[in-house]
Design a protein around this motif. Structure first.
Motif, PDB file in Angstrom:
ATOM      1  N   MET A   1      -2.864  -1.607   5.505  1.00 43.69           N
ATOM      2  CA  MET A   1      -2.345  -3.090   5.126  1.00 43.69           C
ATOM      3  C   MET A   1      -3.876  -3.798   6.343  1.00 43.69           C
ATOM      4  N   ALA A   2      -4.138  -2.563   7.177  1.00 48.75           N
ATOM      5  CA  ALA A   2      -5.481  -2.993   8.440  1.00 48.75           C
ATOM      6  C   ALA A   2      -6.445  -3.724   7.056  1.00 48.75           C
ATOM      7  N   LEU A   3      -7.070  -3.148   6.256  1.00 43.94           N
ATOM      8  CA  LEU A   3      -7.290  -3.668   5.391  1.00 43.94           C
ATOM      9  C   LEU A   3      -7.608  -5.181   4.416  1.00 43.94           C
ATOM     10  N   LEU A   4      -6.707  -4.632   4.324  1.00 46.36           N
ATOM     11  CA  LEU A   4      -6.184  -6.500   3.506  1.00 46.36           C
ATOM     12  C   LEU A   4      -6.371  -7.917   4.747  1.00 46.36           C
ATOM     13  N   LEU A   5      -5.906  -7.205   5.924  1.00 44.62           N
ATOM     14  CA  LEU A   5      -5.492  -8.404   6.568  1.00 44.62           C
ATOM     15  C   LEU A   5      -6.586  -7.741   7.800  1.00 44.62           C
ATOM     16  N   ASP A   6      -7.942  -7.914   7.349  1.00 44.82           N
ATOM     17  CA  ASP A   6      -9.077  -7.876   8.383  1.00 44.82           C
ATOM     18  C   ASP A   6      -9.609  -9.035   8.620  1.00 44.82           C
ATOM     19  N   ALA A   7      -9.756  -9.307   9.879  1.00 44.73           N
ATOM     20  CA  ALA A   7      -9.786 -11.244  10.450  1.00 44.73           C
ATOM     21  C   ALA A   7     -11.033 -11.258  10.180  1.00 44.73           C
ATOM     22  N   THR A  10     -13.685 -10.554   4.986  1.00 49.00           N
ATOM     23  CA  THR A  10     -12.886 -11.422   3.496  1.00 49.00           C
ATOM     24  C   THR A  10     -13.383 -10.568   2.788  1.00 49.00           C
ATOM     25  N   ALA A  11     -14.680  -9.898   2.373  1.00 46.15           N
ATOM     26  CA  ALA A  11     -14.579  -9.025   1.445  1.00 46.15           C
ATOM     27  C   ALA A  11     -14.382  -7.509   1.194  1.00 46.15           C
ATOM     28  N   VAL A  12     -13.574  -6.808   2.910  1.00 45.84           N
ATOM     29  CA  VAL A  12     -13.120  -6.024   2.313  1.00 45.84           C
ATOM     30  C   VAL A  12     -11.750  -6.161   1.943  1.00 45.84           C
ATOM     31  N   THR A  13     -10.839  -7.362   2.691  1.00 43.77           N
ATOM     32  CA  THR A  13      -9.581  -7.597   1.965  1.00 43.77           C
ATOM     33  C   THR A  13      -9.794  -7.964   0.121  1.00 43.77           C
ATOM     34  N   ARG A  14     -10.632  -9.153  -0.271  1.00 39.68           N
ATOM     35  CA  ARG A  14     -10.232  -8.936  -1.375  1.00 39.68           C
ATOM     36  C   ARG A  14     -11.128  -7.832  -2.233  1.00 39.68           C
ATOM     37  N   GLN A  15     -11.371  -6.694  -1.894  1.00 42.84           N
ATOM     38  CA  GLN A  15     -11.482  -5.651  -2.618  1.00 42.84           C
ATOM     39  C   GLN A  15     -10.279  -4.724  -2.432  1.00 42.84           C
ATOM     40  N   THR A  16     -10.054  -4.410  -1.749  1.00 45.04           N
ATOM     41  CA  THR A  16      -8.438  -3.873  -1.401  1.00 45.04           C
ATOM     42  C   THR A  16      -7.420  -4.015  -2.166  1.00 45.04           C
ATOM     43  N   ALA A  17      -7.769  -5.453  -2.057  1.00 42.68           N
ATOM     44  CA  ALA A  17      -6.547  -5.880  -2.872  1.00 42.68           C
ATOM     45  C   ALA A  17      -6.983  -5.963  -4.526  1.00 42.68           C
ATOM     46  N   GLN A  18      -8.385  -5.854  -5.090  1.00 45.26           N
ATOM     47  CA  GLN A  18      -8.620  -5.680  -6.157  1.00 45.26           C
ATOM     48  C   GLN A  18      -8.402  -4.241  -6.223  1.00 45.26           C
ATOM     49  N   ALA A  19      -9.054  -3.271  -5.650  1.00 45.88           N
ATOM     50  CA  ALA A  19      -8.354  -1.509  -5.651  1.00 45.88           C
ATOM     51  C   ALA A  19      -6.660  -1.094  -6.298  1.00 45.88           C
ATOM     52  N   ALA A  35       1.218  -7.433   3.177  1.00 44.09           N
ATOM     53  CA  ALA A  35       0.110  -7.921   3.701  1.00 44.09           C
ATOM     54  C   ALA A  35       0.784  -9.347   2.831  1.00 44.09           C
ATOM     55  N   VAL A  36       0.464 -10.211   1.794  1.00 43.58           N
ATOM     56  CA  VAL A  36       0.766 -11.579   1.468  1.00 43.58           C
ATOM     57  C   VAL A  36       1.579 -11.958   2.124  1.00 43.58           C
ATOM     58  N   ALA A  37       3.122 -11.483   2.812  1.00 42.21           N
ATOM     59  CA  ALA A  37       4.054 -12.278   4.174  1.00 42.21           C
ATOM     60  C   ALA A  37       3.678 -12.167   5.541  1.00 42.21           C
ATOM     61  N   GLU A  38       2.791 -11.396   6.122  1.00 39.34           N
ATOM     62  CA  GLU A  38       1.991 -11.514   7.394  1.00 39.34           C
ATOM     63  C   GLU A  38       1.043 -11.863   7.157  1.00 39.34           C
ATOM     64  N   ALA A  39       0.007 -12.677   5.947  1.00 40.13           N
ATOM     65  CA  ALA A  39      -1.028 -12.826   5.918  1.00 40.13           C
ATOM     66  C   ALA A  39      -1.113 -14.745   6.348  1.00 40.13           C
ATOM     67  N   ASP A  40      -2.088 -15.169   6.750  1.00 40.22           N
ATOM     68  CA  ASP A  40      -2.841 -16.505   6.767  1.00 40.22           C
ATOM     69  C   ASP A  40      -3.325 -16.962   5.475  1.00 40.22           C
ATOM     70  N   ASP A  41      -3.438 -18.106   5.340  1.00 42.71           N
ATOM     71  CA  ASP A  41      -3.647 -19.069   4.258  1.00 42.71           C
ATOM     72  C   ASP A  41      -4.942 -18.146   3.402  1.00 42.71           C
ATOM     73  N   ASN A  42      -6.552 -18.441   4.529  1.00 39.17           N
ATOM     74  CA  ASN A  42      -7.396 -17.732   3.712  1.00 39.17           C
ATOM     75  C   ASN A  42      -6.773 -16.168   3.610  1.00 39.17           C
ATOM     76  N   ALA A  44      -4.649 -14.263   2.562  1.00 37.60           N
ATOM     77  CA  ALA A  44      -3.890 -14.683   1.080  1.00 37.60           C
ATOM     78  C   ALA A  44      -4.623 -15.217  -0.062  1.00 37.60           C
ATOM     79  N   ASP A  45      -5.826 -16.517   0.378  1.00 37.55           N
ATOM     80  CA  ASP A  45      -6.548 -16.630  -0.584  1.00 37.55           C
ATOM     81  C   ASP A  45      -7.251 -15.164  -1.138  1.00 37.55           C
ATOM     82  N   TRP A  46      -7.141 -14.385   0.012  1.00 37.44           N
ATOM     83  CA  TRP A  46      -8.504 -13.438  -0.503  1.00 37.44           C
ATOM     84  C   TRP A  46      -8.096 -12.046  -1.298  1.00 37.44           C
ATOM     85  N   MET A  47      -6.502 -12.436  -0.973  1.00 37.14           N
ATOM     86  CA  MET A  47      -5.848 -11.042  -1.299  1.00 37.14           C
ATOM     87  C   MET A  47      -5.887 -11.625  -3.129  1.00 37.14           C
TER      88      MET A  47
END
Length: 106
Positions: A1-7, A10-19, A35-42, A44-47
């Motif tokens: 989950m750390a990759l999805l929430l990488d502060a 954002t490319a890591v977040t997007r690519q991890t969600a995609q995979a 991760a969505v449940a923990e994420a801030d709006d930004n 979550a947008d990248w996910m």
């Protein structure tokens, strides 16, 4: 989950969600939901952008694309409240056309 929430990337977040969305398994989509449940709006947008990328398939072809909304339906009965919350948000993302990403939206 750390990759999805990488502060910091954002490319890591997007690519991890995609995979994970491309894998389409309950375990993979569960990670996105948590991760969505923990994420801030930004974040979550990248996910969301990553999930939409995965569901668009190569060059817009949808054959063989996982049924992420169906998996989210299964997660609606997950024991963790966070997984249920996140899984409730993801199906709305699949109704939207893929987008370039949060930074490029008007």
């Amino acid at each position: 989950m750390a990759l999805l929430l990488d502060a910091s990337d954002t490319a890591v977040t997007r690519q991890t969600a995609q995979a994970l969305a491309r894998a389409g398994t309950v375990a993979a989509v569960r990670l996105i939901a948590l991760a969505v449940a923990e994420a801030d709006d930004n974040r979550a947008d990248w996910m969301q952008a990553g999930v939409q990328d995965a569901l668009a398939g190569p060059e817009g072809v949808r054959d063989g694309v996982p049924d992420v909304p169906a998996v989210c339906g299964r997660l609606a009965r997950a024991p963790e409240a966070a997984a249920r919350r996140g899984a409730a948000e993801i199906p709305a993302w699949t109704e939207c056309a893929p987008q370039a990403g949060p930074a490029e939206r008007p």
